[in-house]
Every structure is written in structure tokens, then in C-alpha cells.
Design a protein around this motif. Structure first.
Motif, PDB file in Angstrom:
ATOM      1  N   GLY A 114      23.787  46.262 -56.220  1.00 29.38           N
ATOM      2  CA  GLY A 114      25.012  47.020 -56.518  1.00 29.38           C
ATOM      3  C   GLY A 114      25.526  47.834 -55.347  1.00 29.38           C
ATOM      4  N   THR A 115      24.747  47.889 -54.241  1.00 25.29           N
ATOM      5  CA  THR A 115      25.220  48.619 -53.057  1.00 25.29           C
ATOM      6  C   THR A 115      25.577  47.658 -51.929  1.00 25.29           C
ATOM      7  N   GLY A 116      25.493  46.363 -52.186  1.00 26.25           N
ATOM      8  CA  GLY A 116      25.690  45.373 -51.119  1.00 26.25           C
ATOM      9  C   GLY A 116      27.156  45.104 -50.819  1.00 26.25           C
ATOM     10  N   ASP A 117      27.348  44.256 -49.843  1.00 22.15           N
ATOM     11  CA  ASP A 117      28.701  43.927 -49.367  1.00 22.15           C
ATOM     12  C   ASP A 117      29.544  43.269 -50.469  1.00 22.15           C
ATOM     13  N   LEU A 118      28.962  42.320 -51.174  1.00 19.70           N
ATOM     14  CA  LEU A 118      29.731  41.616 -52.208  1.00 19.70           C
ATOM     15  C   LEU A 118      30.131  42.572 -53.334  1.00 19.70           C
ATOM     16  N   ALA A 119      29.198  43.439 -53.717  1.00 18.35           N
ATOM     17  CA  ALA A 119      29.510  44.408 -54.772  1.00 18.35           C
ATOM     18  C   ALA A 119      30.666  45.305 -54.337  1.00 18.35           C
ATOM     19  N   ARG A 120      30.596  45.779 -53.095  1.00 26.71           N
ATOM     20  CA  ARG A 120      31.638  46.706 -52.604  1.00 26.71           C
ATOM     21  C   ARG A 120      32.992  46.030 -52.504  1.00 26.71           C
ATOM     22  N   ARG A 121      32.977  44.802 -51.960  1.00 30.69           N
ATOM     23  CA  ARG A 121      34.268  44.175 -51.655  1.00 30.69           C
ATOM     24  C   ARG A 121      34.902  43.483 -52.855  1.00 30.69           C
ATOM     25  N   LYS A 122      34.064  42.913 -53.719  1.00 28.31           N
ATOM     26  CA  LYS A 122      34.618  42.065 -54.776  1.00 28.31           C
ATOM     27  C   LYS A 122      34.291  42.536 -56.194  1.00 28.31           C
ATOM     28  N   ALA A 140      19.536  48.889 -56.857  1.00 24.57           N
ATOM     29  CA  ALA A 140      19.092  48.489 -55.513  1.00 24.57           C
ATOM     30  C   ALA A 140      17.931  49.413 -55.136  1.00 24.57           C
ATOM     31  N   ARG A 141      17.320  49.165 -53.965  1.00 16.41           N
ATOM     32  CA  ARG A 141      16.148  49.992 -53.603  1.00 16.41           C
ATOM     33  C   ARG A 141      16.555  51.367 -53.098  1.00 16.41           C
ATOM     34  N   ASN A 142      17.746  51.433 -52.536  1.00 16.51           N
ATOM     35  CA  ASN A 142      18.236  52.691 -51.968  1.00 16.51           C
ATOM     36  C   ASN A 142      18.218  53.801 -53.029  1.00 16.51           C
ATOM     37  N   ASP A 179      13.157  47.905 -57.310  1.00 16.89           N
ATOM     38  CA  ASP A 179      12.768  46.895 -56.327  1.00 16.89           C
ATOM     39  C   ASP A 179      12.523  45.571 -57.050  1.00 16.89           C
ATOM     40  N   ALA A 180      13.263  44.549 -56.624  1.00 17.13           N
ATOM     41  CA  ALA A 180      13.116  43.234 -57.267  1.00 17.13           C
ATOM     42  C   ALA A 180      11.699  42.697 -57.116  1.00 17.13           C
ATOM     43  N   ARG A 181      11.020  43.136 -56.073  1.00 21.23           N
ATOM     44  CA  ARG A 181       9.689  42.574 -55.793  1.00 21.23           C
ATOM     45  C   ARG A 181       8.554  43.489 -56.233  1.00 21.23           C
ATOM     46  N   SER A 196      23.368  39.846 -57.369  1.00 20.28           N
ATOM     47  CA  SER A 196      24.139  39.923 -56.127  1.00 20.28           C
ATOM     48  C   SER A 196      23.214  40.367 -54.988  1.00 20.28           C
ATOM     49  N   VAL A 197      22.128  39.641 -54.858  1.00 19.24           N
ATOM     50  CA  VAL A 197      21.126  39.928 -53.818  1.00 19.24           C
ATOM     51  C   VAL A 197      20.895  38.636 -53.053  1.00 19.24           C
ATOM     52  N   GLY A 198      20.101  38.705 -51.998  1.00 23.12           N
ATOM     53  CA  GLY A 198      19.789  37.489 -51.245  1.00 23.12           C
ATOM     54  C   GLY A 198      19.118  36.462 -52.154  1.00 23.12           C
ATOM     55  N   GLU A 227      24.439  34.182 -57.609  1.00 20.57           N
ATOM     56  CA  GLU A 227      25.361  33.999 -56.483  1.00 20.57           C
ATOM     57  C   GLU A 227      24.985  32.772 -55.658  1.00 20.57           C
ATOM     58  N   LYS A 228      25.870  32.379 -54.793  1.00 22.99           N
ATOM     59  CA  LYS A 228      25.538  31.315 -53.853  1.00 22.99           C
ATOM     60  C   LYS A 228      24.829  31.935 -52.642  1.00 22.99           C
ATOM     61  N   PRO A 229      24.055  31.248 -51.851  1.00 26.81           N
ATOM     62  CA  PRO A 229      23.802  29.821 -51.973  1.00 26.81           C
ATOM     63  C   PRO A 229      22.730  29.522 -53.029  1.00 26.81           C
TER      64      PRO A 229
HETATM   65  P1  NAP Z   1      23.949  42.529 -48.776  1.00 24.92           P
HETATM   66  O1  NAP Z   1      25.151  43.253 -48.302  1.00 24.92           O
HETATM   67  O2  NAP Z   1      22.821  42.293 -47.820  1.00 24.92           O
HETATM   68  O3  NAP Z   1      23.395  43.326 -50.051  1.00 24.92           O
HETATM   69  C1  NAP Z   1      22.160  43.037 -50.632  1.00 24.92           C
HETATM   70  C2  NAP Z   1      21.932  43.981 -51.791  1.00 24.92           C
HETATM   71  O4  NAP Z   1      20.659  43.686 -52.362  1.00 24.92           O
HETATM   72  C3  NAP Z   1      21.898  45.453 -51.401  1.00 24.92           C
HETATM   73  O5  NAP Z   1      22.432  46.211 -52.442  1.00 24.92           O
HETATM   74  C4  NAP Z   1      20.412  45.714 -51.244  1.00 24.92           C
HETATM   75  O6  NAP Z   1      20.169  47.096 -51.377  1.00 24.92           O
HETATM   76  C5  NAP Z   1      19.874  44.891 -52.405  1.00 24.92           C
HETATM   77  N1  NAP Z   1      18.462  44.522 -52.234  1.00 24.92           N
HETATM   78  C6  NAP Z   1      17.882  43.970 -51.153  1.00 24.92           C
HETATM   79  N2  NAP Z   1      16.561  43.787 -51.371  1.00 24.92           N
HETATM   80  C7  NAP Z   1      16.314  44.246 -52.623  1.00 24.92           C
HETATM   81  C8  NAP Z   1      15.135  44.341 -53.423  1.00 24.92           C
HETATM   82  N3  NAP Z   1      13.941  43.934 -52.985  1.00 24.92           N
HETATM   83  N4  NAP Z   1      15.242  44.846 -54.653  1.00 24.92           N
HETATM   84  C9  NAP Z   1      16.450  45.263 -55.134  1.00 24.92           C
HETATM   85  N5  NAP Z   1      17.594  45.208 -54.422  1.00 24.92           N
HETATM   86  C10 NAP Z   1      17.517  44.716 -53.177  1.00 24.92           C
HETATM   87  O7  NAP Z   1      24.322  41.095 -49.372  1.00 24.92           O
HETATM   88  P2  NAP Z   1      25.743  40.639 -49.950  1.00 24.92           P
HETATM   89  O8  NAP Z   1      26.595  40.201 -48.834  1.00 24.92           O
HETATM   90  O9  NAP Z   1      26.244  41.665 -50.897  1.00 24.92           O
HETATM   91  O10 NAP Z   1      25.317  39.308 -50.727  1.00 24.92           O
HETATM   92  C11 NAP Z   1      24.689  39.330 -51.987  1.00 24.92           C
HETATM   93  C12 NAP Z   1      24.599  37.896 -52.496  1.00 24.92           C
HETATM   94  O11 NAP Z   1      25.917  37.380 -52.653  1.00 24.92           O
HETATM   95  C13 NAP Z   1      23.895  36.934 -51.554  1.00 24.92           C
HETATM   96  O12 NAP Z   1      23.202  35.959 -52.297  1.00 24.92           O
HETATM   97  C14 NAP Z   1      25.036  36.278 -50.790  1.00 24.92           C
HETATM   98  O13 NAP Z   1      24.686  34.996 -50.306  1.00 24.92           O
HETATM   99  C15 NAP Z   1      26.071  36.187 -51.887  1.00 24.92           C
HETATM  100  N6  NAP Z   1      27.449  36.121 -51.412  1.00 24.92           N
HETATM  101  C16 NAP Z   1      27.972  37.136 -50.670  1.00 24.92           C
HETATM  102  C17 NAP Z   1      29.282  37.074 -50.226  1.00 24.92           C
HETATM  103  C18 NAP Z   1      29.916  38.177 -49.444  1.00 24.92           C
HETATM  104  O14 NAP Z   1      31.116  38.071 -49.156  1.00 24.92           O
HETATM  105  N7  NAP Z   1      29.206  39.224 -49.100  1.00 24.92           N
HETATM  106  C19 NAP Z   1      30.069  35.937 -50.536  1.00 24.92           C
HETATM  107  C20 NAP Z   1      29.506  34.924 -51.301  1.00 24.92           C
HETATM  108  C21 NAP Z   1      28.199  35.033 -51.731  1.00 24.92           C
HETATM  109  P3  NAP Z   1      18.784  47.779 -50.837  1.00 24.92           P
HETATM  110  O15 NAP Z   1      18.519  47.206 -49.481  1.00 24.92           O
HETATM  111  O16 NAP Z   1      19.057  49.223 -50.874  1.00 24.92           O
HETATM  112  O17 NAP Z   1      17.731  47.380 -51.812  1.00 24.92           O
END
Ligand code: NAP
Length: 496
Positions: A30-38, A62-64, A106-108, A131-133, A159-161
Motif C-alpha cells: 500500500g506504500t508502493g509506486d503502483l498504489a500511489r500512482r494508480k 507494508a513493512r514500513n 511482513d509478507a514473509r 501490489s508487491v513484487g 499484479e503482473k508479471p
Molecule cells: P514498489 O514501489 O517496489 O512497492 C512495493 C511495495 O511492497 C511497497 O509498499 C513495499 O513496502 C511492499 N513490500 C515489499 N516487501 C514486502 C514484504 N516483505 N512484506 C510486505 N510488504 C512488502 O513496487 P510497485 O512498483 O508498486 O509494484 C508492485 C507490483 O505491481 C509489482 O508486482 C509490479 O510488477 C506491479 N506493477 C507495477 C506497476 C507500476 O507502474 N509501478 C505497473 C504494473 C505492474 P515496504 O518495503 O515498506 O514493505
């Protein structure tokens, strides 16, 4: 023909917002790039439109470590930065933020899971957005099950991939299937949420006009182009392990190909539609190496090259692919499908062009031009549909023929109010809550797409040949032009 104002009225009638039932949505990442932008701006727009009610609960995870108040401020900033919809009433933002909570998780590991379980409401629809890796998808599914949050009516959004080859996609399908039924899994391809993509189905199957012509007897060839003007930017780390084939062709272009080529499903029902899409993928012939061109963008005075933007300065990852595909079935045998996608091209534009055959005989003696009608479905920018037709040039100068477009740019034809055109993510998230899987990929579809893509990638790896360089701002390598020239055809110009 309906006047613009009248069409606008029709749209108002059909585009009324139907509120969804209250739901709990957990956004892992929920703090990642996709969450913020879309995701977060999209949810706000649906709230503004009245589709999401005040009973809804949205939980960022998220872990933060932050508390819910801090997360609300985080969401406020994301919306300020990325919500460009002027139709949204910003006075509603505080109410919307009141729907938001946050959990450190933490997912793990086991941190946070019991807290999350306690935050969920018992009698609501539950959706979990992954919405994580991709490396964490399996962990999330397993822990949701372990902590007893996955009920039979819960949904997961993945999410993809979805994998990086057939083997990894199968493994991922298997781990998700251990805890969730296929009817609960929503694999996102945001291209399927685009207005025009759905309109493609409406145009094909809602009108009598096109379907009788939609086959190799009348269609010369089909072109699908997804061109980006940007390079990899900060995504180089991810992209260099992926490339255009995995990042774009296997999913987005394949989905467009399926929708354009599939047989009419018996009804507009998720499995009926996906069954037909799957048949298309399975009918694709393997691609020969002389039917595919891969490229990598070079730098110029103002732009860095791809290799300058990634760690491996000798990288052979492709940023461009053009290929000719054949579908071996009764409808399409003999009609090639040309697919092309790339980064750092002339402009950002995505379109599908259905190029019909020339008229068999011209009755106009002075006319020696080709008159192939082209139906163009534009995905971006200016979503719309255009049909090129031949007419007489106005005036007294005899029977001179010209080609003109019958253009239906949706924003013009249907009114400028952007609130009527939800972004792909908004529409798809609402479909998740409504439980409609039509616009999501089924597990067997994804696997079939990888089964077609894998041999191409394997041949590239075996050959060890580097991709062809192409200039930034061009239409890709010259060999991609030759791919069509050899067949006596040419690519449509990539235009803004
Ligand atoms: P990102 O910016 O790296 O964000 C990842 C998120 O996952 C962060 O909120 C991170 O927060 C959290 N996270 C990481 N490790 C974690 C863990 N062990 N437990 C819980 N949370 C964890 O990635 P993103 O760009 O948003 O992409 C997310 C997914 O969407 C990916 O699968 C990507 O391929 C897909 N996607 C993204 C886009 C895009 O435009 N960004 C487009 C299409 C698809 P913490 O590190 O604080 O835990």
C-alpha cells in the motif's frame, strides 16, 4: 447520425454509476509506486463518483512502520500528486481518508497478520490486492490462509508479471490454487480495463456490420502497436531481467490479439469469453526467427542509451519487438497479425488496425490507388475508433476519389466529462468487488501465452545475438520495416 449533444445524453443515461456493496480492501504494498500512482487515486475517483460508499474499509499494508493517521497523510499526498481528474470534489478527500487504515506487516514473517485479521469485518466482501513484487505472491496467499482470512468469497488481485516463463507461471498458479479457487483469483492486465478494449467487443459483437467481414476472406492483415516514448527510467533493474517480450508481448499484446481474433462467445460471461481467448492462443503457430525483430534503443545528445540506464552495460535485453503471427484456424488462416511494441519510440500511441482487402475491381477508370478500408481502434491517446472510407472528392472535377476517416473519438463524441471514463485500474477494482472476472486473465490463458512466448526467448538466448540498435524517437529498427515490406505491406505511421 446522432448529433454530438444527443450522444452525450445517451451516455449520461447509460453511464450512471451503480454503487458497489461495502467491502474491505487490503492493499499489500500500500506504500508502493503502483498504489500511489494508480490504486489509491483510482479508489478516490470511484468514491467521488459515488460508487464506493462510506461503509468501505481500505487497509494499506507494508513493512514500513506507520500508523493509520500517517498513512492517511501518505494517501493525501499521493492523490494530490497523481489524481489529475478535475471532476473530483476535493472537499470529499477527508471523508475518503476516513476509510483508510494501515497495518505494518511482513509478507514473509508473522508480524502484523493477527492485527490485520482483527481489522477485517466479518460480513463484507474481502479483497486482497497483491501490489508487491511477484516473489511475494505465494507468501501472501499462504499467510492469508494460515491466518484464516481467506474465506470462500474472498478475492485476491494479482499484479503482473505473472511468472517469467511457463514453469514459473505454473508454479505460481499451483501455490495460489492451494488456497484459492480460480473464481477467487483476479490476474490483472490493465489493458483489459481500457474503455476501448471493451468497446472492441461491443463493436464486434453488438453490431451486424463488422462480424461478417471479420475473417481472412476480407481482412488482409491486422497490426497491433503499443509504442512508448519513454525509456526504462528508474525501472531498469526490473526491466533488464524482463524485456519487451515478457513485459509487453506475452500479456498486453497477446490479450489484444485474443480480443480481436476470438470467436463470438455464446454470452458475455467470464468463462465464455476466456474460453474463446484461450482457443486463439492455442491456435497460434510458433514464430520463426525470420518473422521476429528485436531491438534496443540507443542514446543521443539528450537521451541516454538503454545500456547506460541499466547496470549491465553489455545487456542484450530487448526494448523493442516486432513480429508476424499466424493463427491456424478457419477464420484467420492466411491473415497475418503484425505485433509491435517498444520503448523510446517516436511517440506514445497504442492502436489496433484492421486492414481490409482492396476492392476486387475498380469501376473508376482514373483511379489506380489502393482503397483498403482500415478500422483503427485507438487505445491511447484519444481513445476512439476510426473507419477509413473512400468517398468522392467534393467539387466538379470528375470522379476523383479520396480517403476520409469516420472518426469517433470518445471524448469528443460522448462528452468531455472525464468522470465518465474511469481509468483501467478503477474499473478493474470495481469489477473485483462485483465479482466479475471477464476482464481478468485465467490461469490457463497465462500459461498458454507463456508456452507460445518461451520458445522465442529460448531461441534468442541460444543465438546469443544482440538486439538491433535503433535511434531514440524513431519507429524502431529498419528490419522491423522490412518485416512488412517483404510481405508487400507497411506499418502504419506511429503518430501522436
Ligand atoms: P514498489 O514501489 O517496489 O512497492 C512495493 C511495495 O511492497 C511497497 O509498499 C513495499 O513496502 C511492499 N513490500 C515489499 N516487501 C514486502 C514484504 N516483505 N512484506 C510486505 N510488504 C512488502 O513496487 P510497485 O512498483 O508498486 O509494484 C508492485 C507490483 O505491481 C509489482 O508486482 C509490479 O510488477 C506491479 N506493477 C507495477 C506497476 C507500476 O507502474 N509501478 C505497473 C504494473 C505492474 P515496504 O518495503 O515498506 O514493505
Amino acid at each position: 447520425m446522432l448529433k454530438k449533444r444527443k450522444i452525450g445524453k445517451v451516455l449520461k443515461m447509460v453511464s450512471r454509476v451503480i454503487p458497489v456493496a461495502p467491502f474491505d480492501l487490503v492493499i499489500f504494498g500500500g506504500t508502493g509506486d503502483l498504489a500511489r500512482r494508480k490504486i489509491l487515486p483510482g479508489l478516490f475517483r470511484r468514491y467521488c463518483a459515488g460508487q464506493i460508499g462510506n461503509q468501505t474499509h481500505i487497509i494499506g499494508a507494508a513493512r514500513n512502520g506507520m500508523d493509520s493517521a500517517e498513512y492517511q497523510e501518505f494517501v493525501r499526498k499521493a492523490i494530490a500528486e497523481f489524481d489529475d481528474d478535475e471532476g473530483c470534489d476535493m472537499g470529499k478527500l477527508d471523508d475518503f481518508l476516513g476509510l483508510m487504515s494501515y497495518v505494518t506487516l511482513d509478507a514473509r514473517g508473522d508480524t502484523g497478520w493477527n492485527t490485520l485479521a482483527g481489522m477485517l469485518t466479518s460480513d463484507r466482501i474481502r479483497a486482497f490486492y497483491f501490489s508487491v513484487g511477484p516473489g511475494l505472491f505465494g507468501d501472501l496467499a499462504t499467510r492469508l490462509h494460515k491466518h484464516d482470512m481467506a474465506r470462500s468469497d474472498s478475492r485476491i488481485v494479482v499484479e503482473k508479471p505473472f511468472g517469467r516463463d511457463l514453469q514459473s507461471a505454473r508454479a505460481l498458479n499451483k501455490v495460489l490454487a492451494e488456497h484459492f479457487d480460480e473464481t477467487q483469483i483476479y490476474r490483472i492486465d490493465h489493458y483489459l480495463g481500457k474503455e476501448t478494449v471493451q468497446n472492441l467487443m461491443a463493436v464486434r459483437f453488438g453490431n451486424m456490420l463488422f462480424e461478417p467481414l471479420w475473417n481472412s476472406q476480407y481482412v488482409d492483415h491486422i497490426q497491433i502497436t503499443v509504442a512508448e516514448s519513454v525509456g526504462v527510467g528508474t525501472r531498469g533493474g526490473y526491466y533488464d531481467k524482463s524485456g519487451a517480450m515478457r513485459d509487453m508481448v506475452q500479456n498486453h499484446l497477446m490479450q489484444l490479439l485474443c480480443l480481436i481474433a476470438m470467436e463470438p462467445p455464446a454470452k458475455f460471461d467470464p468463462d465464455a469469453v476466456r474460453d474463446e481467448k484461450l482457443k486463439v492462443i492455442r491456435a497460434l503457430d510458433p514464430v520463426e526467427m525470420d518473422e521476429i525483430v528485436r531491438g534496443q534503443y540507443q542514446g543521443d545528445a539528450t537521451h541516454p542509451s538503454y545500456r547506460d540506464q541499466v547496470e549491465d552495460h553489455e545487456s542484450t535485453t530487448e526494448t523493442f519487438v516486432a513480429l508476424r503471427a499466424h493463427i491456424s484456424n478457419w477464420r484467420w488462416s492466411g491473415t497475418p497479425f503484425y505485433l509491435r511494441t517498444g520503448k523510446r519510440l517516436r511517440t506514445r500511441a497504442s492502436e489496433i488496425a484492421v486492414v481490409f482487402k482492396d476492392a476486387p475491381h475498380s469501376i473508376f477508370e482514373e483511379d489506380d490507388r489502393h482503397h483498403s478500408n482500415i478500422l483503427t481502434i485507438r487505445l491511447q491517446p484519444n481513445e476512439g475508433i476510426e473507419l477509413g472510407v473512400t468517398i468522392k472528392e467534393p467539387g466538379p472535377g470528375g470522379m476523383r476519389l479520396i480517403d476520409v476517416p469516420l472518426d469517433m473519438t470518445f471524448a469528443e463524441a460522448l462528452g468531455p466529462d472525464k468522470a465518465d471514463f474511469p481509468d483501467a485500474y478503477e474499473r478493474l477494482i470495481m469489477d473485483v468487488i462485483r465479482g466479475n472476472q471477464t476482464l481478468f486473465m485465467r490461469g490457463d490463458e497465462v500459461e498458454a501465452a507463456w508456452a507460445w512466448t518461451d520458445p522465442i526467448i529460448a531461441q534468442w538466448q541460444e543465438s546469443e545475438a544482440a538486439p538491433l540498435g535503433y535511434a531514440s524517437g524513431s519507429s524502431g529498427p529498419d528490419d522491423a520495416l522490412m518485416l512488412m515490406h517483404r510481405d508487400g505491406r507497411r506499418w502504419r505511421e506511429i503518430k501522436p
